[in-house]
Design a protein around this motif. Structure first.
Motif, PDB file in Angstrom:
ATOM      1  N   LEU A   1      -6.191   0.461 -14.689  1.00 23.08           N
ATOM      2  CA  LEU A   1      -7.553   0.902 -15.011  1.00 23.08           C
ATOM      3  C   LEU A   1      -7.615   1.589 -16.363  1.00 23.08           C
ATOM      4  O   LEU A   1      -8.628   1.505 -17.075  1.00 23.08           O
ATOM      5  N   GLU A   2      -6.563   2.295 -16.720  1.00 26.60           N
ATOM      6  CA  GLU A   2      -6.548   2.984 -18.013  1.00 26.60           C
ATOM      7  C   GLU A   2      -6.565   1.997 -19.174  1.00 26.60           C
ATOM      8  O   GLU A   2      -7.183   2.256 -20.215  1.00 26.60           O
ATOM      9  N   ASN A   3      -5.909   0.859 -18.990  1.00 26.66           N
ATOM     10  CA  ASN A   3      -5.858  -0.132 -20.067  1.00 26.66           C
ATOM     11  C   ASN A   3      -7.070  -1.055 -20.076  1.00 26.66           C
ATOM     12  O   ASN A   3      -7.429  -1.581 -21.137  1.00 26.66           O
ATOM     13  N   MET A   4      -7.697  -1.269 -18.904  1.00 27.69           N
ATOM     14  CA  MET A   4      -8.786  -2.248 -18.820  1.00 27.69           C
ATOM     15  C   MET A   4     -10.096  -1.627 -18.340  1.00 27.69           C
ATOM     16  O   MET A   4     -10.979  -2.340 -17.861  1.00 27.69           O
ATOM     17  N   TRP A   5     -10.244  -0.305 -18.488  1.00 30.28           N
ATOM     18  CA  TRP A   5     -11.455   0.316 -17.944  1.00 30.28           C
ATOM     19  C   TRP A   5     -12.737  -0.138 -18.635  1.00 30.28           C
ATOM     20  O   TRP A   5     -13.787  -0.223 -17.978  1.00 30.28           O
ATOM     21  N   PRO A   6     -12.743  -0.478 -19.939  1.00 29.49           N
ATOM     22  CA  PRO A   6     -14.019  -0.971 -20.510  1.00 29.49           C
ATOM     23  C   PRO A   6     -14.476  -2.280 -19.872  1.00 29.49           C
ATOM     24  O   PRO A   6     -15.677  -2.495 -19.637  1.00 29.49           O
ATOM     25  N   PHE A   7     -13.524  -3.163 -19.575  1.00 31.97           N
ATOM     26  CA  PHE A   7     -13.878  -4.450 -18.976  1.00 31.97           C
ATOM     27  C   PHE A   7     -14.464  -4.270 -17.578  1.00 31.97           C
ATOM     28  O   PHE A   7     -15.528  -4.827 -17.256  1.00 31.97           O
ATOM     29  N   TRP A   8     -13.782  -3.475 -16.736  1.00 27.07           N
ATOM     30  CA  TRP A   8     -14.269  -3.270 -15.374  1.00 27.07           C
ATOM     31  C   TRP A   8     -15.585  -2.519 -15.360  1.00 27.07           C
ATOM     32  O   TRP A   8     -16.481  -2.833 -14.563  1.00 27.07           O
TER      33      TRP A   8
ATOM     34  N   VAL B   1      -2.059   1.471 -10.221  1.00 33.14           N
ATOM     35  CA  VAL B   1      -3.482   1.107 -10.273  1.00 33.14           C
ATOM     36  C   VAL B   1      -4.175   1.879 -11.383  1.00 33.14           C
ATOM     37  O   VAL B   1      -5.006   1.340 -12.123  1.00 33.14           O
ATOM     38  N   PHE B   2      -3.829   3.150 -11.525  1.00 40.08           N
ATOM     39  CA  PHE B   2      -4.424   3.955 -12.588  1.00 40.08           C
ATOM     40  C   PHE B   2      -4.007   3.466 -13.968  1.00 40.08           C
ATOM     41  O   PHE B   2      -4.783   3.534 -14.924  1.00 40.08           O
ATOM     42  N   ARG B   3      -2.780   2.962 -14.087  1.00 40.50           N
ATOM     43  CA  ARG B   3      -2.330   2.428 -15.371  1.00 40.50           C
ATOM     44  C   ARG B   3      -3.125   1.186 -15.752  1.00 40.50           C
ATOM     45  O   ARG B   3      -3.503   1.002 -16.916  1.00 40.50           O
TER      46      ARG B   3
ATOM     47  N   PHE C   1       0.823  -1.207   0.000  1.00 39.15           N
ATOM     48  CA  PHE C   1       0.000   0.000   0.000  1.00 39.15           C
ATOM     49  C   PHE C   1       0.860   1.262   0.000  1.00 39.15           C
ATOM     50  O   PHE C   1       0.540   2.246  -0.676  1.00 39.15           O
ATOM     51  N   THR C   2       1.968   1.234   0.726  1.00 35.24           N
ATOM     52  CA  THR C   2       2.809   2.429   0.829  1.00 35.24           C
ATOM     53  C   THR C   2       3.562   2.702  -0.465  1.00 35.24           C
ATOM     54  O   THR C   2       3.545   3.835  -0.984  1.00 35.24           O
ATOM     55  N   PHE C   3       4.206   1.673  -1.023  1.00 35.54           N
ATOM     56  CA  PHE C   3       5.060   1.894  -2.193  1.00 35.54           C
ATOM     57  C   PHE C   3       4.283   1.886  -3.508  1.00 35.54           C
ATOM     58  O   PHE C   3       4.820   2.307  -4.532  1.00 35.54           O
ATOM     59  N   LEU C   4       3.048   1.409  -3.504  1.00 36.71           N
ATOM     60  CA  LEU C   4       2.247   1.439  -4.723  1.00 36.71           C
ATOM     61  C   LEU C   4       1.260   2.591  -4.773  1.00 36.71           C
ATOM     62  O   LEU C   4       0.834   2.987  -5.866  1.00 36.71           O
ATOM     63  N   ILE C   5       0.917   3.138  -3.611  1.00 35.91           N
ATOM     64  CA  ILE C   5      -0.105   4.202  -3.598  1.00 35.91           C
ATOM     65  C   ILE C   5       0.408   5.460  -2.903  1.00 35.91           C
ATOM     66  O   ILE C   5       0.395   6.552  -3.481  1.00 35.91           O
ATOM     67  N   VAL C   6       0.876   5.330  -1.655  1.00 33.81           N
ATOM     68  CA  VAL C   6       1.211   6.517  -0.866  1.00 33.81           C
ATOM     69  C   VAL C   6       2.442   7.233  -1.422  1.00 33.81           C
ATOM     70  O   VAL C   6       2.417   8.445  -1.683  1.00 33.81           O
ATOM     71  N   VAL C   7       3.536   6.511  -1.611  1.00 34.75           N
ATOM     72  CA  VAL C   7       4.773   7.141  -2.090  1.00 34.75           C
ATOM     73  C   VAL C   7       4.605   7.741  -3.484  1.00 34.75           C
ATOM     74  O   VAL C   7       5.039   8.882  -3.726  1.00 34.75           O
ATOM     75  N   PRO C   8       3.989   7.048  -4.462  1.00 32.29           N
ATOM     76  CA  PRO C   8       3.776   7.715  -5.764  1.00 32.29           C
ATOM     77  C   PRO C   8       2.905   8.963  -5.673  1.00 32.29           C
ATOM     78  O   PRO C   8       3.137   9.935  -6.399  1.00 32.29           O
ATOM     79  N   LEU C   9       1.905   8.953  -4.790  1.00 37.34           N
ATOM     80  CA  LEU C   9       1.075  10.150  -4.638  1.00 37.34           C
ATOM     81  C   LEU C   9       1.878  11.313  -4.057  1.00 37.34           C
ATOM     82  O   LEU C   9       1.728  12.470  -4.489  1.00 37.34           O
ATOM     83  N   LEU C  10       2.741  11.039  -3.084  1.00 44.07           N
ATOM     84  CA  LEU C  10       3.548  12.107  -2.490  1.00 44.07           C
ATOM     85  C   LEU C  10       4.580  12.650  -3.463  1.00 44.07           C
ATOM     86  O   LEU C  10       4.914  13.842  -3.428  1.00 44.07           O
TER      87      LEU C  10
END
Length: 672
Positions: free
Chosen positions: A458-465, A454-456, A438-447
Motif C-alpha cells: 500500500l505504501e508503494n501503490m497507494w495513489p493507484f488504489w 500489505v502495508f509495504r 493470514f497467520t504468517f503475513l499478518i498475525v505473526v508480524p503484528l505480534l
C-alpha cells in the motif's frame, strides 16, 4: 600399451571418503513397536469372522423360509423359501434406525478395507500382486456379512427379531472385546484404531438394544421407540388429512421491512431442520444422513491423525543445529541458537494450530451444508409431489422413473458420502493455505512488531488504489444525486448528456476496476463452490447446464423416483381401493369411511350416503388432483367411476374426460 588396461594405483585422499556422511545409528522411537503390535486378543479376528460368516449364512437360510415366492414356482413347497430383501427403501413402514445403523457399520468397514494393510481379517499379509484382488473381495464380503442384520428387520416377525438380537449381540460384544483388549495400533497414531471404531460400536450397540425391544413387544409397532416404523396406512391417511385441511391464512411480511436481527434469525432457522407434522423423511434420506455424519467423523479423524502427530514429533525433535540449516538458506532469525530453537518450535506450533483450525472449520461448514440440504430435501420433495417440477428440473416434465434415474437412485447414498469426503479434503487444503497466509503475513508480524507486507504494498501503490476507490465513489454519488431522480412513482434517468460524458471519461478507470472485480469473482466463485461441493441438492453449474453436474443429476433422479413411487397420496388411494374390495373381514367396518371417496377417515359412521356428501367427496377429489397434478398422469385411462360412494366397474372414459365429468357433476350438485 592399451590405455583401457592402464590404471593408476593412486590412493584417494581422506576428504573424498563419504562414509561419515551417512548415519547408520537410527534413533530409538519413543514407544517401541513391540509394545503396540504384540497385543493378541482372546478372540482372534480371523476366528471371529469365520464364525460370524457361518452364523450369518445360517440366519439367512432360516429367514428365507419365512418369505414366500411370488412368481417362480409358487406352488412348490408352499412358495418357500423366498427372496429376502434388506431394506424397503421406498416404503414408509420400515424401521429407519436399523437401516441407518447397518449402513453406518458398513461404511466403517469400508474405511478399514481402504486404509488397512489386510483387507480381509482372515488373510494376513497378502502379497502385493494379489492385494488389490483381496480388496475387491472385501468390498463384497462386508455387505454380505451384515446383510442378515437388515433382513431380520425386513421379515417383521419374532424369528427375525430373535435372530437380529443374536447377531447384533455377537458383533457388538466381540468388537468391543477386541477394542478393549488391544486399543493400540502402530499405524499413524496409537489410538487411531480405537477412535475409528467408535461409530461402528455405537451403531452395533443401537442394534443390540432395538432388536430385543422389538422382540419383547412381540413385533408390534410402538410410537414411543425412537426412529420406529409406523403403520404405513395410518401415515398415508394422516398425510392426506393434513393436505386437505384448510390452512389459516398467514400474514406475510415483506423481507424488505424486516430488521437485520429478524433476517439473521430467519437465515439461522433455514439451516435447522424442524420436523413437520404429517411428513416423514424417506428411508434413503435417513440412511444418507447417517452415512454422511459417519463419513465426516472418519475423514476428519484421518486428517488429524495423519498430520498432527508428525508435527508434534517434528517440534519435539528440533535441535539447536537447525540454526546452521537456516543460515545455509540465508535465513537468520537471531544470533542466539537457543532463541532460534524457540522461534522454530513456535512456528511449527503455529502450523499445527492452523491445520487443526482448518479441520474444524471444514467440518463445521460441511455439517451446516448438510443441515441446509435436509431442509431443502423436504421442500423439493413436496414440490414434486404437488407436480411443481420447475423447482427441481427447471422445466415442466412428467415425473416418471427412467433407466438412468433408477441407477442414480441406487447410488445416491454412496455419492453423498463420496462427495463429502472429497469436499472435506478440498476445504482442508484451501482453508489451511488461507490460515497459513493470514497467520504468517499478518498475525505473526503484528505480534513481533514487524512491518506488514500489505502495508509495504500500500505504501508503494497507494495513489493507484486511492484513485480507483475515488472513481467508484464518484460514480455512485453521480448516480445517486444527478443521473437517477424520482419522477412520480418511479425513478427515471435524467441528465443523459452528462451521463454519456462521464461514461466515456471513466472508461479506462473502469477497465482497471473490472480486472479487480474479475479476480474477486474468481476467488469468490471458487470459495463458494468449495464450501457447497458436498451438497447434491445444489448444482455448481449454471441452471441451463445443470444436467452436466453428476451430483445434481443424481439428486434430481433420486427425487424423481421417490416422488413417483412413494407418493403418500397415491398410496392412500391404492389403500382405499384395496380396502373397498375387502368384504366379510374386519375391514368391513372401515369400508364405510371410503364412501365419500377422498374423505378417508371419519370419526363416525353413516349408514346412508347423501347427495351433499358425495358432492363434498368430489370436491375433495378435485382439490387433491389440483394440488397433486402428477397423480393425474398416474391414473388409468379406464378409471373406476365413483357411484353412490362405491367403486363400480371400469368405464371407457379417458383421464381428461373423467376429470371433466367429475367437475360437471360437482357443479350440478353444488352450484355454490
Amino acid at each position: 600399451m592399451d590405455p583401457r588396461n592402464y590404471s593408476l594405483d593412486i590412493h584417494e585422499p581422506d576428504f573424498l571418503d563419504y562414509s561419515d556422511w551417512y548415519i547408520d545409528d537410527r534413533m530409538e522411537p519413543t514407544s517401541t513397536p513391540e509394545d503396540v503390535t504384540s497385543c493378541n486378543s482372546s478372540i482372534p479376528g480371523d476366528l471371529y469372522h469365520l464364525c460370524a460368516a457361518g452364523v450369518s449364512l445360517l440366519a439367512l437360510v432360516l429367514l428365507s423360509f419365512s418369505v414366500k415366492r411370488r412368481r417362480l414356482c409358487v406352488g412348490c413347497c408352499a412358495g418357500a423359501p423366498g427372496l429376502l430383501h434388506p431394506v424397503g427403501f421406498l416404503e414408509h413402514d420400515y424401521h429407519r434406525g436399523i437401516a441407518a445403523s447397518v449402513f453406518g457399520v458398513l461404511f466403517c468397514s469400508l474405511c478399514a478395507v481402504v486404509l488397512d494393510d489386510d483387507p480381509l481379517p482372515f488373510i494376513r499379509n497378502p502379497p502385493k500382486e494379489t492385494k488389490e484382488y483381496w480388496k475387491i473381495t472385501a468390498l463384497l464380503y462386508y455387505p454380505a456379512l451384515y446383510y442378515p442384520l437388515l433382513a431380520c428387520a425386513a421379515v417383521k416377525s419374532k424369528l427375525g427379531y430373535l435372530l437380529g438380537s443374536l447377531l447384533s449381540w455377537l458383533h457388538c460384544s466381540i468388537s468391543l472385546c477386541q477394542d478393549v483388549e488391544c486399543p493400540l495400533t502402530a499405524k499413524w497414531y496409537k489410538y487411531y484404531s480405537l477412535l475409528r471404531s467408535l461409530p461402528q460400536l455405537l451403531c452395533l450397540a443401537f442394534l443390540s438394544l432395538i432388536y430385543p425391544l422389538l422382540l419383547l413387544r412381540n413385533g408390534e409397532t410402538s410410537r414411543n421407540l425412537p426412529w420406529h416404523r409406523c403403520p404405513a396406512n395410518q401415515y398415508y391417511t394422516d398425510y392426506l388429512k393434513i393436505i386437505l385441511k384448510k390452512n389459516s391464512p398467514r400474514n406475510s411480511v415483506s423481507t424488505d421491512r424486516l430488521s437485520l436481527r429478524s433476517r439473521i434469525e430467519r437465515l439461522m432457522r433455514s439451516y435447522i431442520y424442524v420436523p413437520m407434522k404429517g411428513f416423514r423423511i424417506p428411508t434413503k434420506l435417513v440412511i444418507s444422513l447417517t452415512v454422511a455424519i459417519v463419513s465426516i467423523y472418519q475423514f476428519a479423524l484421518l486428517l488429524v491423525v495423519y498430520a498432527v502427530p508428525t508435527l508434534e514429533k517434528m517440534r519435539a525433535g528440533v535441535q539447536e543445529q537447525i540454526s546452521y540449516v537456516l543460515e545455509g538458506f540465508g535465513v537468520n532469525l537471531s544470533e542466539s541458537r537457543s532463541e532460534v530453537l524457540n522461534i522454530v518450535k513456535y512456528y511449527i506450533w503455529v502450523v499445527e494450530v492452523c491445520y487443526v483450525s482448518a479441520v474444524a472449520v471444514s467440518c463445521s461448514f460441511t455439517l451446516s451444508m448438510l443441515m441446509r440440504s435436509m431442509v431443502l430435501h423436504r421442500e423439493n420433495l413436496q414440490a414434486l409431489r404437488r407436480g411443481d417440477t420447475q423447482k427441481v428440473f427447471n422445466l415442466k416434465r412428467h415425473i416418471r422413473p427412467s433407466h438412468s434415474a433408477i441407477v442414480y437412485w441406487m447410488s445416491f447414498t454412496s455419492y453423498q458420502a463420496a462427495f463429502i469426503c472429497l469436499g472435506l479434503l478440498i476445504q482442508q487444503v484451501v482453508f489451511f493455505t488461507c490460515f497459513l497466509l493470514f497467520t504468517f503475513l499478518i498475525v505473526v508480524p503484528l505480534l513481533q512488531g514487524h512491518k506488514l507486507l500489505v502495508f509495504r504494498v500500500l505504501e508503494n501503490m497507494w495513489p493507484f488504489w486511492l484513485t480507483l476507490i475515488l472513481v467508484v465513489l464518484i460514480q455512485y454519488l453521480l448516480a445517486r444525486f444527478l443521473f437517477l431522480q424520482k419522477g412520480g412513482k418511479h425513478l427515471d434517468i435524467t441528465n443523459r448528456r452528462s451521463l454519456y460524458i462521464f461514461t466515456y471519461l471513466l472508461f479506462t478507470f473502469n477497465v482497471l476496476i473490472g480486472v479487480i472485480a474479475g479476480v474477486w469473482r474468481v476467488v469468490f466463485t471458487a470459495l463458494y463452490n468449495i464450501v457447497h461441493f458436498c451438497r447434491l441438492d445444489l448444482s455448481l453449474i449454471n441452471r441451463g447446464a445443470e444436467f452436466l453436474d453428476p451430483g445434481y443429476r443424481c439428486y434430481s433422479s433420486f427425487l424423481e423416483v421417490e416422488a413417483s413411487q412413494s407418493n403418500p397420496v397415491m398410496k392412500a388411494f391404492c389403500f382405499l381401493i384395496l380396502q373397498s374390495q375387502c368384504s366379510g373381514r374386519s375391514c368391513s367396518d372401515n369400508g364405510k369411511s371410503v364412501e365419500e371417496g377422498i374423505q378417508l377417515v371419519s370419526d363416525h359412521q353413516n349408514a346412508k350416503t347423501t347427495k351433499s356428501k358425495r358432492a363434498l367427496a368430489r370436491w375433495f377429489l378435485m382439490y387433491t388432483l389440483l394440488n397433486n397434478p402428477s397423480l393425474v398422469n398416474c391414473r388409468r385411462s379406464a378409471t373406476d367411476v365413483i357411484t353412490n360412494g362405491e367403486l363400480k366397474g371400469s368405464s371407457k372414459l379417458s383421464t381428461d374426460s373423467f376429470v371433466k365429468s367429475e367437475l360437471c357433476e360437482k357443479a350440478q350438485s353444488d352450484p355454490v
